[in-house]
Design a protein around this motif. Structure first.
Motif, PDB file in Angstrom:
ATOM      1  N   GLU A 154      24.891  17.374 134.873  1.00  0.00           N
ATOM      2  CA  GLU A 154      24.849  17.995 136.204  1.00  0.00           C
ATOM      3  C   GLU A 154      26.058  17.634 137.056  1.00  0.00           C
ATOM      4  O   GLU A 154      26.351  18.309 138.048  1.00  0.00           O
ATOM      5  CB  GLU A 154      23.567  17.583 136.923  1.00  0.00           C
ATOM      6  CG  GLU A 154      23.417  16.092 137.103  1.00  0.00           C
ATOM      7  CD  GLU A 154      22.078  15.713 137.679  1.00  0.00           C
ATOM      8  OE1 GLU A 154      21.880  14.520 137.969  1.00  0.00           O
ATOM      9  OE2 GLU A 154      21.219  16.613 137.837  1.00  0.00           O
ATOM     10  N   ASN A 155      26.797  16.599 136.678  1.00  0.00           N
ATOM     11  CA  ASN A 155      27.985  16.182 137.424  1.00  0.00           C
ATOM     12  C   ASN A 155      29.272  16.728 136.825  1.00  0.00           C
ATOM     13  O   ASN A 155      30.360  16.390 137.290  1.00  0.00           O
ATOM     14  CB  ASN A 155      28.057  14.654 137.479  1.00  0.00           C
ATOM     15  CG  ASN A 155      26.879  14.054 138.227  1.00  0.00           C
ATOM     16  OD1 ASN A 155      26.526  14.530 139.311  1.00  0.00           O
ATOM     17  ND2 ASN A 155      26.261  13.032 137.657  1.00  0.00           N
ATOM     18  N   GLY A 156      29.162  17.567 135.802  1.00  0.00           N
ATOM     19  CA  GLY A 156      30.342  18.168 135.204  1.00  0.00           C
ATOM     20  C   GLY A 156      30.717  17.555 133.868  1.00  0.00           C
ATOM     21  O   GLY A 156      29.972  16.766 133.285  1.00  0.00           O
ATOM     22  N   MET A 157      31.891  17.930 133.369  1.00  0.00           N
ATOM     23  CA  MET A 157      32.365  17.477 132.072  1.00  0.00           C
ATOM     24  C   MET A 157      32.940  16.071 132.152  1.00  0.00           C
ATOM     25  O   MET A 157      33.739  15.762 133.029  1.00  0.00           O
ATOM     26  CB  MET A 157      33.426  18.446 131.531  1.00  0.00           C
ATOM     27  CG  MET A 157      34.115  17.982 130.256  1.00  0.00           C
ATOM     28  SD  MET A 157      32.997  17.781 128.850  1.00  0.00           S
ATOM     29  CE  MET A 157      32.741  19.520 128.392  1.00  0.00           C
ATOM     30  N   LYS A 158      32.528  15.219 131.226  1.00  0.00           N
ATOM     31  CA  LYS A 158      33.080  13.872 131.092  1.00  0.00           C
ATOM     32  C   LYS A 158      33.782  13.788 129.744  1.00  0.00           C
ATOM     33  O   LYS A 158      33.204  14.124 128.711  1.00  0.00           O
ATOM     34  CB  LYS A 158      31.982  12.814 131.161  1.00  0.00           C
ATOM     35  CG  LYS A 158      31.195  12.791 132.461  1.00  0.00           C
ATOM     36  CD  LYS A 158      30.238  11.603 132.463  1.00  0.00           C
ATOM     37  CE  LYS A 158      29.451  11.526 133.762  1.00  0.00           C
ATOM     38  NZ  LYS A 158      28.186  12.234 133.699  1.00  0.00           N
TER      39      LYS A 158
END
Length: 323
Positions: A154-158
């Protein structure tokens, strides 16, 4: 990942699933155009690659190695994967199950992946075979030994460097790394004797250094087990020795049929093991029902072919080379 005594790097995986995937060795040639579930235009690749896949109105691969020495594999990330709801016009839009094709077809190193991944938009689109949005994350490695894990939540691509060079399923990768702090007592040598009052206890034979190593089939325990065994396995002298060593390492985390069942009558099991020689550009596939290893090498005739090449798995108890 595993490095042999010659300095060559390998990436290996178990494919564990209850649904019969039906994959086989496939070679995708250079300059290939893929159809996509995300866009009508699809996407193009430049590099040729080999891996385990299946033709489902277009080839879908779940792991493999390309001609530049990049290996990649997709794993389940249940409960945590979160993908975009909409396409982005300025990016390459992909369904989750198409990411491996894009990586192997367009990425020449881990550094190259880091430079390009922000130009990719992974969209929440269902896979036709599973009739669902498959929750995935990825491990990517190259022939220099660089290794990263890709996770989109949910916080984007890591994009995370993988110092352990091991990856399993949920929880998230950073959780697995922190969990290794619970196993600092593990070692390949035996523990020394210990006194309890006037009584001195001693281990029954070698191997006491691994007391506490988890032996169940959760992804949490398999991460710890694979990290410990990989770290302490001797380096093989040759390529064939490396494949043999990797087969023994994966033996420790392979799931036999029946031991990891769900409440609906199904069970996950290791459908195959895949071995990727990142230096040579060779893919090895070892199925559950027959431990014969089929080897496919990326040679010019396959890389420059006009269409993908597909190979049935061998059933005789010997190596079989396609080159």
């Amino acid at each position: 990942m595993y490095q042999n005594a010659e300095g060559n790097w390998f990436l290996a995986r178990t494919m564990d699933f209850s649904f019969e995937l039906g994959g086989r060795p496939v070679v995708i040639p250079r300059n290939f155009h893929f159809k996509s579930d995300a866009t009508e235009a699809g996407f193009d690749t430049k590099l040729g690659f080999a891996g385990a896949g299946r033709d489902l109105k277009g080839y879908i691969l779940v792991d493999g190695v390309n001609e530049a020495g990049v290996g990649a594999a997709t794993l389940y990330f249940d409960g945590l994967a979160k993908f975009a709801e909409h396409n982005e016009a300025t990016k390459t839009n992909l369904a989750p199950h198409e990411v491996i094709n894009w990586i192997l077809g367009n990425v020449a190193s881990v550094a190259d992946l880091k430079a390009k991944i922000n130009h990719v938009n992974i969209v929440a689109i269902a896979n036709e075979l599973f009739k669902m949005i498959v929750p995935l994350h990825w491990i990517v490695a190259d022939k220099t030994g660089a290794c990263v894990v890709l996770e989109q939540d949910e916080n984007g691509m890591k994009v995370m460097d993988d110092p352990v060079k091991v990856m399993t399923n949920s929880p998230d990768f950073q959780w697995h790394l922190k969990n290794l702090n619970n196993y600092v007592q593990l070692k390949a040598t035996s523990h020394s004797s210990k006194k309890y009052g006037e009584f001195e206890s001693d281990a029954y034979g070698l191997g006491s250094g691994a007391l506490g190593l988890p032996g169940d089939y959760t992804s949490v325990s398999r991460f710890v087990r694979a990290a410990f065994i990989r770290q302490n396995t001797e380096k093989a002298a040759t390529t064939s020795g490396a494949i043999n060593a990797l087969s023994h390492i994966l033996n420790s985390v392979e799931i036999p049929k029946g031991v990891k069942a769900d409440n609906e009558g199904g069970c996950d099991y290791t459908q195959y093991r895949g071995y990727m020689d990142l230096d040579e550009g060779a893919y090895y596939m070892q199925p559950y029902d027959d431990q014969t290893i089929t080897r496919v090498v990326l040679i010019p005739e396959l890389l420059n072919a006009s269409e993908p090449s597909e190979y049935p798995l061998q059933t005789e108890q010997q190596f079989h080379s396609v080159n």
